[in-house]
Design a protein around this motif. Structure first.
Motif, PDB file in Angstrom:
ATOM      1  N   GLN A   3       0.848  -1.191   0.000  1.00 39.31           N
ATOM      2  CA  GLN A   3       0.000   0.000   0.000  1.00 39.31           C
ATOM      3  C   GLN A   3       0.879   1.235   0.000  1.00 39.31           C
ATOM      4  OE1 GLN A   3      -2.660   0.362   3.365  1.00 39.31           O
ATOM      5  NE2 GLN A   3      -4.024   1.747   2.283  1.00 39.31           N
ATOM      6  N   LEU A   4       0.570   2.192  -0.886  1.00 38.19           N
ATOM      7  CA  LEU A   4       1.260   3.469  -0.959  1.00 38.19           C
ATOM      8  C   LEU A   4       0.255   4.570  -0.655  1.00 38.19           C
ATOM      9  CD1 LEU A   4       2.977   1.487  -2.790  1.00 38.19           C
ATOM     10  CD2 LEU A   4       3.693   3.542  -4.030  1.00 38.19           C
ATOM     11  N   VAL A   5       0.608   5.460   0.235  1.00 35.96           N
ATOM     12  CA  VAL A   5      -0.300   6.529   0.637  1.00 35.96           C
ATOM     13  C   VAL A   5       0.413   7.864   0.530  1.00 35.96           C
ATOM     14  CG1 VAL A   5      -1.743   7.466   2.460  1.00 35.96           C
ATOM     15  CG2 VAL A   5      -1.540   4.982   2.191  1.00 35.96           C
ATOM     16  N   GLU A   6      -0.132   8.746  -0.325  1.00 32.30           N
ATOM     17  CA  GLU A   6       0.414  10.095  -0.473  1.00 32.30           C
ATOM     18  C   GLU A   6      -0.304  11.067   0.455  1.00 32.30           C
ATOM     19  OE1 GLU A   6       0.108   8.653  -4.925  1.00 32.30           O
ATOM     20  OE2 GLU A   6      -1.243   8.749  -3.204  1.00 32.30           O
ATOM     21  N   SER A   7       0.389  12.155   0.758  1.00 32.80           N
ATOM     22  CA  SER A   7      -0.217  13.254   1.492  1.00 32.80           C
ATOM     23  C   SER A   7       0.528  14.534   1.138  1.00 32.80           C
ATOM     24  CB  SER A   7      -0.163  13.011   3.002  1.00 32.80           C
ATOM     25  OG  SER A   7       1.172  12.886   3.438  1.00 32.80           O
ATOM     26  N   LEU A  20       5.104  17.017  -0.763  1.00 34.27           N
ATOM     27  CA  LEU A  20       4.354  15.768  -0.808  1.00 34.27           C
ATOM     28  C   LEU A  20       5.129  14.668  -0.099  1.00 34.27           C
ATOM     29  CD1 LEU A  20       3.167  15.758  -4.538  1.00 34.27           C
ATOM     30  CD2 LEU A  20       2.120  16.881  -2.558  1.00 34.27           C
ATOM     31  N   SER A  21       4.386  13.786   0.522  1.00 33.12           N
ATOM     32  CA  SER A  21       4.997  12.628   1.187  1.00 33.12           C
ATOM     33  C   SER A  21       4.326  11.359   0.679  1.00 33.12           C
ATOM     34  CB  SER A  21       4.818  12.715   2.702  1.00 33.12           C
ATOM     35  OG  SER A  21       5.412  13.868   3.231  1.00 33.12           O
ATOM     36  N   CYS A  22       5.075  10.283   0.681  1.00 31.67           N
ATOM     37  CA  CYS A  22       4.532   8.972   0.338  1.00 31.67           C
ATOM     38  C   CYS A  22       5.081   7.962   1.321  1.00 31.67           C
ATOM     39  CB  CYS A  22       4.887   8.582  -1.088  1.00 31.67           C
ATOM     40  SG  CYS A  22       4.132   7.012  -1.616  1.00 31.67           S
ATOM     41  N   VAL A  23       4.200   7.169   1.858  1.00 35.67           N
ATOM     42  CA  VAL A  23       4.599   6.097   2.768  1.00 35.67           C
ATOM     43  C   VAL A  23       4.104   4.785   2.193  1.00 35.67           C
ATOM     44  CG1 VAL A  23       4.426   5.159   5.083  1.00 35.67           C
ATOM     45  CG2 VAL A  23       4.459   7.636   4.751  1.00 35.67           C
ATOM     46  N   ALA A  24       5.022   3.838   2.059  1.00 34.27           N
ATOM     47  CA  ALA A  24       4.672   2.530   1.527  1.00 34.27           C
ATOM     48  C   ALA A  24       4.785   1.484   2.627  1.00 34.27           C
ATOM     49  CB  ALA A  24       5.586   2.158   0.363  1.00 34.27           C
ATOM     50  N   GLY A 108      -3.045   8.943  -5.290  1.00 34.07           N
ATOM     51  CA  GLY A 108      -2.950  10.279  -5.868  1.00 34.07           C
ATOM     52  C   GLY A 108      -3.350  11.363  -4.889  1.00 34.07           C
ATOM     53  N   THR A 109      -2.694  12.497  -5.029  1.00 35.36           N
ATOM     54  CA  THR A 109      -3.039  13.677  -4.232  1.00 35.36           C
ATOM     55  C   THR A 109      -3.096  14.885  -5.156  1.00 35.36           C
ATOM     56  OG1 THR A 109      -2.469  14.956  -2.243  1.00 35.36           O
ATOM     57  CG2 THR A 109      -0.622  14.181  -3.580  1.00 35.36           C
ATOM     58  N   GLN A 110      -4.131  15.688  -5.016  1.00 36.25           N
ATOM     59  CA  GLN A 110      -4.349  16.814  -5.919  1.00 36.25           C
ATOM     60  C   GLN A 110      -3.473  17.994  -5.519  1.00 36.25           C
ATOM     61  OE1 GLN A 110      -6.554  17.145  -8.699  1.00 36.25           O
ATOM     62  NE2 GLN A 110      -5.404  19.056  -8.970  1.00 36.25           N
ATOM     63  N   VAL A 111      -2.799  18.550  -6.503  1.00 33.73           N
ATOM     64  CA  VAL A 111      -2.063  19.801  -6.349  1.00 33.73           C
ATOM     65  C   VAL A 111      -2.664  20.810  -7.323  1.00 33.73           C
ATOM     66  CG1 VAL A 111       0.154  20.960  -6.667  1.00 33.73           C
ATOM     67  CG2 VAL A 111       0.059  18.705  -5.578  1.00 33.73           C
ATOM     68  N   THR A 112      -3.110  21.926  -6.792  1.00 35.15           N
ATOM     69  CA  THR A 112      -3.693  22.976  -7.618  1.00 35.15           C
ATOM     70  C   THR A 112      -2.938  24.274  -7.374  1.00 35.15           C
ATOM     71  OG1 THR A 112      -5.867  21.944  -7.492  1.00 35.15           O
ATOM     72  CG2 THR A 112      -5.784  24.243  -8.203  1.00 35.15           C
TER      73      THR A 112
END
Length: 115
Positions: A3-7, A20-24, A108-112
């Motif tokens: 599992q990969l989780v972005e924030s 951005l961070s990602c934890v696997a 995915g994480t939205q960047v605007t």
């Protein structure tokens, strides 16, 4: 199960910064480079940056000098520091392990970036 989780995504004005961070989880061994990709509306998913086990980094030309990829010293956590953001950086950002042909993707994480 892997599992990969972005924030860390969000809304920022042009010229601003985000990290951005990602934890696997679920990995028992290294399976390749840790990377970031992005997909803007109406566009294909594209490579942004990656870092290898040895610490070598690669960047898309469009983000060189503005974005920095790094990883924690232990475990499967990595980051994308994004500075001098531009409206054309607006996209959903995905973290990845092993390259685009693998199945190891975050949600995915939205960047605007507003002008």
């Amino acid at each position: 199960q892997v599992q990969l989780v972005e924030s860390g995504g969000g809304l920022v004005q042009a010229g601003g910064s985000l990290r951005l961070s990602c934890v696997a989880s679920g990995f028992l061994r290294t399976t390749g480079s840790l990377g970031w990709y992005r997909q803007a509306p109406g566009h294909e998913r594209e490579f942004v940056a990656r870092i290898t086990d040895g610490g070598s980094t690669n960047y898309a030309d469009s983000v060189k000098g503005r974005f920095t990829i790094s990883r924690a010293n232990a475990g499967y956590t990595w980051y994308l520091q994004m500075n001098s953001l531009r409206p054309d950086d607006t996209a959903v950002y995905y973290c990845n392990i092993g390259g685009p042909t693998t199945d190891y993707w975050g949600q995915g994480t939205q960047v605007t970036v507003s002008s």
